[in-house]
Design an enzyme around this catalytic site. Structure first.
Site, PDB file in Angstrom:
ATOM      1  CG  ASP A 109      62.022  30.147 -22.672  1.00 24.14           C
ATOM      2  OD1 ASP A 109      60.868  30.242 -23.118  1.00 24.14           O
ATOM      3  OD2 ASP A 109      62.504  30.984 -21.886  1.00 24.14           O
ATOM      4  CB  SER A 110      61.909  33.481 -25.784  1.00 26.53           C
ATOM      5  OG  SER A 110      61.329  33.561 -24.492  1.00 26.53           O
ATOM      6  CB  CYS A 136      58.972  29.482 -25.282  1.00 23.10           C
ATOM      7  SG  CYS A 136      58.372  31.122 -25.644  1.00 23.10           S
ATOM      8  CD  GLU A 185      63.575  38.203 -18.158  1.00 23.56           C
ATOM      9  OE1 GLU A 185      64.429  39.011 -18.569  1.00 23.56           O
ATOM     10  OE2 GLU A 185      63.204  37.208 -18.807  1.00 23.56           O
ATOM     11  CB  CYS A 189      53.832  33.196 -19.404  1.00 24.90           C
ATOM     12  SG  CYS A 189      55.379  34.092 -19.672  1.00 24.90           S
ATOM     13  CG  HIS A 204      59.209  34.955 -17.222  1.00 29.92           C
ATOM     14  ND1 HIS A 204      59.469  34.251 -18.372  1.00 29.92           N
ATOM     15  CD2 HIS A 204      60.242  35.824 -17.065  1.00 29.92           C
ATOM     16  CE1 HIS A 204      60.607  34.677 -18.897  1.00 29.92           C
ATOM     17  NE2 HIS A 204      61.101  35.625 -18.124  1.00 29.92           N
TER      18      HIS A 204
END
Ligand code: DGL
Length: 273
Positions: free
Chosen positions: A13-14, A76, A155, A187, A189
Site C-alpha cells: 500500500d502507499s 491501495c 490519520e 480507498c 482508509h
C-alpha cells in the site's frame, strides 16, 4: 516462482491504509504468512500522476517478489486503479487489486442499479471503477465523488468529529441526491469512517468495504491455484512489516487500522531492491 503453499502473501500500500486489508486477511486466512510493505516515504499516492504511481508500484512489487511471495495484493485503490493492468502484463505472479472485488459485490447488492463510488482524486480521475463496471456490460448508473480530505482525517483520528461530518456531508450529498442505494468505499482508509459515512448516507444505503471482498477473493484464488497454506498447530505464521520511512509513526497508527499494534517494523529502500 513456484507453487509452494508455505510462501507468504505479499501486500503493498502507499502507507498504513493497507492494514485494513491485512485485518480482513487475518480473519479469513489466519494460517497464511504475510509480508506487508507500506511506502510511507512516498505517501500519499492519491494526488500523484499515473506515471509516478506506476513507477512506485513496480518497485513495490519487485520488493515483494524479492521476498519470494506467492501472490501480490495491491491493497491501495490508487495503485490498483493506475497500475494493475500494467503490473499484470509485466509480472508472471498472480496479482490482485482492490477495484474488481468491490465492483462485483456492488453489482450483487444494488437493487436500484444506482451505485456510488468514493475515492482519492487519482482513483476517481483514473476512471478505473467506470471501466470495471462497463467491462461487465452492466446497465447500472455509477456516480463518483472525490473525497481527498478523508485520508488525513482518518490519520489524524478525526473519525467522528463535527468537522469530518461537515466535510462528509459536502462530499456525499450529491450521491444521496442521485439516489444511490450502494456505495463503494474506494480507498484503504474509508472503512474507518464507516459509521460516519453511514450516518450521512442514511440507513437505506449499503456500504461496500472492499477490504473484506479482497480477502475473500484471495482465498478463492489461492484455493483454485492449490497454494492455500494448511493450518499448523505448532508455529504462528510469519508476519513481516516493512516501511520506506522511519517505522514509529506506522507502528503507533497500526492500532487504529489493524486493531492491534504491529511491532518490529523494518525500514527498507525499495528503489535498491
Ligand atoms: N492508499 C490510498 C488509496 O487507497 C490512500 C492514501 C494515499 O493517497 O496514498 O487510494
Amino acid at each position: 516462482m513456484g507453487n509452494n503453499p508455505k510462501r507468504a502473501i505479499g501486500i503493498f500500500d502507499s502507507g498504513i491504509g493497507g492494514l485494513t486489508v491485512v485485518r480482513e486477511l487475518l480473519k479469513i486466512l489466519p494460517q497464511e504468512p504475510i509480508v506487508y510493505l507500506g511506502d510511507t516515504a512516498r505517501v500519499p499516492y492519491g494526488n500523484k500522476s499515473r506515471e509516478t504511481v506506476l513507477k512506485f508500484s513496480t518497485e513495490n512489487v519487485l520488493f515483494l517478489l524479492h521476498h519470494d511471495v506467492k501472490l501480490v495484493i495491491i491493497a491501495c485503490h490508487t495503485a490498483s486503479s493506475f497500475a494493475l493492468p500494467f503490473l499484470e502484463r509485466h509480472f508472471k505472479h498472480p496479482i490482485l487489486g482492490v477495484i474488481e472485488p468491490g465492483v462485483e459485490m456492488a453489482l450483487e447488492t444494488t437493487r436500484s442499479g444506482r451505485i456510488g463510488v468514493i475515492g482519492t482524486n487519482a482513483t476517481i480521475g483514473s476512471g478505473a471503477y467506470l471501466h470495471a463496471f462497463s467491462r461487465r456490460n452492466s446497465k447500472v448508473k455509477v456516480f463518483q465523488a472525490r473525497c481527498p480530505l478523508f485520508v488525513p482525517f482518518v490519520e489524524e483520528g478525526y473519525l467522528s468529529d463535527p468537522v469530518t461530518r461537515q466535510v462528509a456531508s459536502r462530499y456525499l450529498n450529491p450521491l444521496k441526491a442521485a439516489g444511490v442505494d450502494t456505495l463503494i468505499l474506494g480507498c484503504t482508509h474509508y472503512p474507518l469512517l464507516k459509521p460516519m459515512i453511514a450516518r450521512v448516507m442514511g440507513p437505506r444505503i449499503t456500504l461496500i468495504d472492499s477490504a473484506r471482498q479482497v480477502a475473500l477473493k484471495t482465498k478463492e484464488v489461492l484455493q483454485s491455484m492449490g497454494i492455500l497454506s494448511q493450518p499448523r498447530n505448532s508455529s504462528r505464521p510469519l508476519r513481516r512489516f516493512f516501511v520506506t520511512d522511519e517505522p514509529r509513526h506506522f507502528e503507533s497508527l497500526s492500532v487504529r487500522f489493524l486493531g492491534r499494534r504491529v511491532g518490529d517494523v523494518a525500514k527498507v529502500d525499495v528503489a535498491k531492491t
